[in-house]
Scaffold this active site. Structure first.
Site, mmCIF file in Angstrom:
data_model
loop_
_atom_site.group_PDB
_atom_site.id
_atom_site.type_symbol
_atom_site.label_atom_id
_atom_site.label_comp_id
_atom_site.label_asym_id
_atom_site.label_seq_id
_atom_site.Cartn_x
_atom_site.Cartn_y
_atom_site.Cartn_z
ATOM 1 N N ALA A 162 -32.211 -42.135 1.800
ATOM 2 C CA ALA A 162 -32.292 -43.202 2.788
ATOM 3 C C ALA A 162 -33.739 -43.629 3.008
ATOM 4 O O ALA A 162 -34.669 -42.841 2.845
ATOM 5 C CB ALA A 162 -31.677 -42.747 4.107
ATOM 6 N N GLY B 165 -29.487 -39.070 0.196
ATOM 7 C CA GLY B 165 -28.508 -40.073 -0.186
ATOM 8 C C GLY B 165 -28.473 -40.333 -1.678
ATOM 9 O O GLY B 165 -27.444 -40.760 -2.218
ATOM 10 N N GLU C 277 -26.190 -37.769 -2.914
ATOM 11 C CA GLU C 277 -24.842 -38.120 -2.457
ATOM 12 C C GLU C 277 -24.247 -39.258 -3.286
ATOM 13 O O GLU C 277 -23.041 -39.298 -3.540
ATOM 14 C CB GLU C 277 -24.880 -38.490 -0.976
ATOM 15 C CG GLU C 277 -25.171 -37.281 -0.082
ATOM 16 C CD GLU C 277 -25.073 -37.607 1.388
ATOM 17 O OE1 GLU C 277 -24.147 -37.096 2.042
ATOM 18 O OE2 GLU C 277 -25.928 -38.368 1.877
ATOM 19 N N GLU D 52 -31.811 -33.023 4.412
ATOM 20 C CA GLU D 52 -31.528 -33.586 5.739
ATOM 21 C C GLU D 52 -31.753 -32.611 6.889
ATOM 22 O O GLU D 52 -32.228 -33.023 7.966
ATOM 23 C CB GLU D 52 -30.083 -34.116 5.785
ATOM 24 C CG GLU D 52 -29.882 -35.451 5.098
ATOM 25 C CD GLU D 52 -29.651 -35.331 3.606
ATOM 26 O OE1 GLU D 52 -29.343 -36.336 2.953
ATOM 27 O OE2 GLU D 52 -29.790 -34.194 3.070
#
Length: 327
Positions: free
Chosen positions: A132, A177, A180, A200
């Site tokens: 992110a 991310g 992910e 995270e």
């Protein structure tokens, strides 16, 4: 008996016969670089229409594709598409624009019945996706962070639910991310120098776009807890050993291997490939053995009355390569 009607919508090749016209707000430009590229100039055009040879309509919003490029390979590789993340100044960090562009690229792929397999890669050397965009995140209110997370989660779930196989070709960093995104793909192919991690918890949050669900299903629960709770990073070879990556190849060769796998899949019967993916994905969610068997039977049934099945038998008898058309 598992519902054949619902299966036919996603396993069978989509048939969209009507071409829908969209208004233009800016001129669009198309570029060809070694193979056909579906792209548009950076402008305010909200929508355009593109009619492929099979008379299906593909939709893309150019204003959302500034950081995401969609390439359709041609000739013997027709049926393979490549989605490239292209935000070099920010190491492909996922801001709102990149996320929107990725979603629209995936929607375009989903509506194109001629696509058999997709490769998700990066055009930025040394990085897959840094996760992110935390600089953008700092400007968000709590409610905006919540909406961003929901949208990113939905985008990766959309990727996971695509009826065609997807391959993540990972070189360099795939963090947060970025990992992910790779986890939402069916295959992960890493270069030896790839760095995969979920940092995270170090930012006082948890992975919020599917890693806490997908990672334990892919590898053991204990190792998933190790990677998520400690934020430990792994390189390509360890990722392969853990089962996080399907293949680890020498640095710089991840895309080459991904294309090799894509070509292998592209040669197979498209309806059978879609049915196989559906049977595996949904079968894992069914605890009742009888219901799981019904699902498998229903998926198998989707391949029986097809021209491709007959073509496969004929090619075997005639000792030639089959010519599958997804029919």
């Amino acid at each position: 008996m598992y519902a054949l009607r619902s299966l036919s919508r996603s396993v069978g090749r989509d048939s969209i016969s009507n071409v829908i016209a969209y208004q233009y707000k800016a001129c669009l430009s198309f570029v060809t670089v070694s193979h056909h590229i579906l792209d548009a100039s950076n402008g305010n055009a909200t929508r355009y229409h593109y009619q492929c040879q099979t008379q299906r309509t593909l939709i893309l919003e150019p204003s959302a594709s500034e950081f995401v490029k969609l390439h359709k390979l041609q000739h013997s590789d027709s049926g393979i598409v490549e989605v490239s993340l292209d935000r070099p100044k920010n190491k492909n960090a996922i801001d709102t624009k990149l996320m929107r562009g990725l979603k629209h690229a995936l929607e375009l792929i989903n509506q194109d019945s001629s696509t058999n397999v997709a490769i998700i890669t990066s055009s930025v050397p040394g990085v897959y996706c840094a996760g992110a965009d935390l600089k953008e995140r700092r400007t968000f209110s709590a409610s905006e962070v919540r909406e961003y997370s929901k949208a990113l989660r939905a985008t990766f779930s959309f990727l996971e639910r695509l009826p065609i196989p997807t391959i993540a070709a990972v070189e360099g960093a795939a963090l947060g991310g970025g990992l992910e995104l790779a986890l939402a793909c069916d295959f992960r192919i890493c270069g030896e120098d790839a760095v995969l991690g979920l940092p995270e918890t170090g930012h006082a949050i948890i992975p919020g776009a599917g890693a806490t669900r997908r990672l334990p299903r892919l590898i053991s629960k204990a190792i998933a807890k190790d990677l998520i709770l400690t934020g430990r990073r792994v390189y390509g070879r360890e990722a392969e050993a853990l089962g996080l990556a399907n293949y680890c190849v020498p640095a710089g060769e991840a895309y080459t291997k991904a294309l090799e796998v894509a070509r292998n899949i592209n040669e197979k019967g498209p309806i059978a490939v879609r049915a196989g993916k559906r049977a595996i994905e949904e079968g894992l969610l069914i605890s009742d053995p009888a219901e799981a068997a019904d699902l498998e039977e229903a998926c198998y049934e989707m391949t029986l009355n097809t021209k491709d099945r007959l073509e496969g038998l004929a090619a075997f008898v005639e000792k030639r390569k089959p010519n599958y058309k997804g029919e």
